[in-house]
Design an enzyme around this catalytic site. Sequence first.
Site, PDB file in Angstrom:
ATOM      1  N   GLU A 194       0.863  -1.186   0.000  1.00 44.45           N
ATOM      2  CA  GLU A 194       0.000   0.000   0.000  1.00 44.45           C
ATOM      3  C   GLU A 194       0.894   1.228   0.000  1.00 44.45           C
ATOM      4  OE1 GLU A 194      -3.880  -1.629   2.495  1.00 44.45           O
ATOM      5  OE2 GLU A 194      -2.659  -0.001   3.308  1.00 44.45           O
ATOM      6  N   ASP A 208      -6.231   8.629  10.188  1.00 42.29           N
ATOM      7  CA  ASP A 208      -4.899   8.175  10.599  1.00 42.29           C
ATOM      8  C   ASP A 208      -4.511   8.682  11.967  1.00 42.29           C
ATOM      9  OD1 ASP A 208      -3.791   6.572   8.414  1.00 42.29           O
ATOM     10  OD2 ASP A 208      -4.151   8.378   7.220  1.00 42.29           O
TER      11      ASP A 208
END
Lengths: 399, 261
Positions: free
Chosen positions: B49, B60
């Site tokens: 990724e 995040d």
Amino acid sequence: MTAFAAGTGRFGRFGGRYVPETLIRALDELEEAFEGSRSDPSFTDELDDLLTHFVGRPTPLYRARRLEEASGHPRVYLKREDLNHTGAHKINNTVGQVLLARRMGKKRIIAETGAGQHGVATATACALFDLECVVYMGEEDVARQALNVYRMELLGAEVRPVSSGTRTLKDATNEAIRDWVTHVETTHYIIGSVVGPHPFPVMVREFQSIIGREAREQILAAEGRLPAVVVACVGGGSNAMGMFHAFVPDEGVALMGVEAAGEGLGTDRHSASLSAGLPGVLHGSLSYLLQDEDGQVAPAHSVSAGLDYPGVGPEHSFLKDSGRAEYTSVTDDEALDAFHRLARLEGIIPALESAHAVAYVLREGARFAGEGAVVVCLSGRGDKDVAHVARVEGRGLSL
Amino acid sequence: MTTIADAFRRRSEGGRAALVPYVTAGYPRVGDTVAVLHALSDAGADVIELGIPFSDPLADGPTIQRSSFRALEGGVTTESVLADLRAFRAEDDTPVVLFTYLNPVLRYGVARFLEDARGAGAQGLLLTDLPAGADPELEDQVRASGLDLVRLVAPTTPPERIPDVAASGSGFLYYISRTGVTGARTSLREDLADEVRSVRDAVSLPVAVGFGISTPEQAAAVGGVADGVVVGSAIIQALDEGGVEGARAFVASLRQAMDRA
């Protein structure tokens, strides 16, 4: 004009639900609780009672005669949201959302705040219902709104300074969303403006729309006709949507949103998303957004912490593109000037956010002189800004 | 050209789970990305990724936030990420999923982005703020591009929604191991194995588990119940501590632990 499609949560193409998967169920539950509450008298009666006896509604519509002289318009009215409990319109929404949180069985409340007004209003509603309250606030705002930080603490809330990114409202919102993603099963997130994923924009508008409903009745009683224009400042846009909503069907009434031009739209130091941004996705919805050519969100600036936000509510984007509302901007200097002038002219110290709307009337009110009244949403009082303005103007106050 | 499905199939035929490391493009420095991708691949990554950094990474945690801000300060752009991917792809065919938020893609232009991402050698796209059904037109556009649209399922996803989410994506299904943002955790939740099993039963795609997996022991444990293991923040930390070689050694240790389990 029925732009809103409940099934998709969109106003025209704007809005939507651009969030991490983790939040989808909570948004579905919130939408269901909100829709259920609207037709439930036990909810609406309790809300009405609180708005009357706790918040202090209805707020007056005040004819500002000396402001009329100064602006060159003969009929200028101020919708006095500054006279609400806690000093701004924000409490209309937080009282409603706290009742919803209780309905959903959520015991913990989080919020973001810029100027601190929404944080104070959230902390106040949480104190009233004995709910745990955590407020995220950018470090820069913590510094320039120290008084509101202490007010929130007095009310029993925990204020968490946010040091990431630009350390202002945008980053406080990111952090609040991160908290919500983490504690979604126990926590309700009270967004303070008509932003965020569906159902927040429509829900916050509904809780704020009492401003325009009252103002419309009041101006009809005072003038016997609808106004030429209603004016409100726009950061995220909750006082403006609250004010505009009742007037949207009145095609003859101009809707004027005033954004923060900061140091000027020609600089990169402003917060005028609608005037100078492009459609983009931030905080869960598609709307006008200040961004660079790579799609990174551009830092916003305004002397007023409450307008210092690079996005704007999606319904404003729709009203702009459809032409139903018009959006303009005033600079930091014009807003500061209006802050002083309203104090001297009317004995009302406005919030710096609201001073933007007043500045517009001082600058362009004469334009509507032949047409009908001007109604300005005075969304908050300026006590919170006094120390900041003194500092900006080079006078240190030790508070 | 190896597809994401190939990469998962290859591991599962060997009785193992696929290892899917995440790295933020342009971290620690803009010029490092190609070397980092090679190191991850050499150390045993099955799918990588590659994060295109965004100014407001609201899904995040602190580690990936910091890496994103640093990469943006260093001058990373969507174009520079695609150029790095193209350079990596010229020498290595490990499948790459571009991992980002919607706005950089919108600004680049969706059609242009999909074409350029394909051209640069991406196999998949994961948009953290585009849940299934949020924007059907845009989702159709991604699916029509030939890129795998990688979907996320969370512990809060209602069971009846899981098959719909899976059906709207391809490549693999990403199961978020817990409510919350990305970032290392010292322990995994006890009911994780049962949850992963029930998701695997409900869908035909391979199921990779991520969020909070930070040690070889955790990777091995999750690899025992899932088709794939995603590790992100811990790789950023390995880059902080030991640079490209540190990341290589860390990913190799994950792979070894998963192969021993």
